[in-house]
Design an enzyme around this catalytic site. Structure first.
Site, short mmCIF file in Angstrom:
data_model
loop_
_atom_site.label_atom_id
_atom_site.label_comp_id
_atom_site.label_asym_id
_atom_site.label_seq_id
_atom_site.Cartn_x
_atom_site.Cartn_y
_atom_site.Cartn_z
N LYS A 69 48.27 43.44 41.55
CA LYS A 69 47.14 44.68 41.27
C LYS A 69 47.86 45.70 40.99
O LYS A 69 47.15 46.54 40.07
CB LYS A 69 46.29 44.63 42.79
CG LYS A 69 45.39 43.53 42.73
CD LYS A 69 44.33 43.23 41.54
CE LYS A 69 43.53 42.25 42.04
NZ LYS A 69 42.46 41.85 40.97
N TYR B 275 49.54 39.73 46.36
CA TYR B 275 48.21 40.35 45.74
C TYR B 275 48.69 41.88 45.57
O TYR B 275 48.10 42.30 44.47
CB TYR B 275 47.14 40.27 46.91
CG TYR B 275 45.88 40.75 46.31
CD1 TYR B 275 45.21 39.97 45.56
CD2 TYR B 275 45.39 42.03 46.94
CE1 TYR B 275 43.83 40.44 44.87
CE2 TYR B 275 44.06 42.41 46.69
CZ TYR B 275 43.33 41.75 45.73
OH TYR B 275 42.08 41.96 45.39
#
Length: 305
Positions: A159, A155
């Site tokens: 991101k 993640y």
């Protein structure tokens, strides 16, 4: 209405933050293409927008493949006559520590968050450039991408990569008058609902009560609706001169994240050898080492659970 006559796509908008974004864009006058992999959630999202007097249509498909990106843009054009706004929000979590993270855990998150953002933005930007649309592209980041977070290798990579792409696209699309920004939301979600630190805030939202001021003000932690206003603003003509930015929002707080810059510089004639580093690096790093991860203040006694 600020977005009257505009057409928007919001990926991952069947529920949660994405649904709040789609509803707010519609509230401000935009026609919205809702997207989700859950047909029931997508249909409910469309119904919620239409019942409030807005316009919406659903595309049920997983974000990531180029085919989905093309379907989203084509649906916007065929249904509403064009495309002005893209919000890339779709994502999943596969949290685990590095040594337990499988290839599938990594690839799934990267494929939906990072590749999905790339394919959707590429398709939307191509349409906007070819049709002279001064569009707005808003990509959803995360504090994890800015600071890192335990158990979120995949993640964090996705991101932080999204913010890097946003900065690049802001340069590439400037001449076409297409603004590209990243929004870094902090809000109560399914993920934060499981974190004991946020229990009092999550409980308040579940009861329909105001969140304690500590969360809204000190932490900048609020509801999905607290983020949606920034999405609509960045999609509007009022934000035409804003591009390439990473903007944080949550609760009562608005933040502008800085782009990475060197914080300390030193020189050594002839270059840095192992020996010169061994002699000088301790003084170079002392007092300048950068922190990692989010640092939360202690909860006030009355919010302890």
């Amino acid at each position: 209405m600020e977005l009257d006559g505009k057409v928007a796509i919001v990926t991952g908008s069947g529920r949660g933050l994405g649904l709040a974004y789609a509803q707010e864009l519609a509230r401000q006058g935009a026609a919205v293409v809702v997207n989700d992999v859950d047909a029931d959630a997508a249909a409910a999202a469309v119904a919620s927008i239409e019942s409030a007097g807005g316009r919406a249509v659903a595309v049920v498909a997983p974000v990531g493949p180029t085919e989905t990106a093309r379907q989203l843009v084509q649906t916007a054009v065929d249904t509403y006559g064009g495309l002005d706004i893209l919000v890339t929000n779709a994502g999943v979590l596969r949290d685990t520590v590095l040594w337990k993270m499988s290839d599938d855990d990594f690839d799934t998150v990267i494929g939906i968050h990072l590749r999905g953002t790339f394919t959707c933005v590429r398709e939307a930007a191509t349409y906007m450039r070819e049709n002279g649309v001064a569009g707005r592209i808003i990509c959803i980041g995360s504090p994890t991408g800015q600071r890192g977070n335990f158990g979120q290798t995949n993640y964090a990579a996705a991101k932080s990569g999204i913010v890097g792409m946003v900065r690049t696209w802001a340069l590439e699309l400037k001449r076409a008058n297409i603004a590209v920004n990243a929004v870094i939301p902090v809000a109560a979600t399914a993920m934060t609902a499981t974190v004991p630190y946020f229990a009092a805030a999550v409980e308040a939202e579940a009861k329909g009560e105001p969140m304690p001021a500590f969360f809204r003000h000190d932490l900048g932690f609020g509801t999905s609706d607290d983020v949606a206003g920034l999405i609509a603003y960045l999609a509007s003509d009022a934000a035409a001169g804003v591009s390439g930015q990473a903007i944080g929002v949550g609760g009562d707080r608005l933040q502008l994240w800085s782009h990475p810059e060197p914080v300390h510089t030193a020189y050594h004639d002839g270059g840095w050898t192992f020996q010169s580093l061994a002699a000088e690096f301790p003084a170079f790093i002392e007092g300048n080492q950068q922190s990692v991860g989010e640092k939360f203040p202690p909860l006030p006694d009355d919010l302890q659970r």
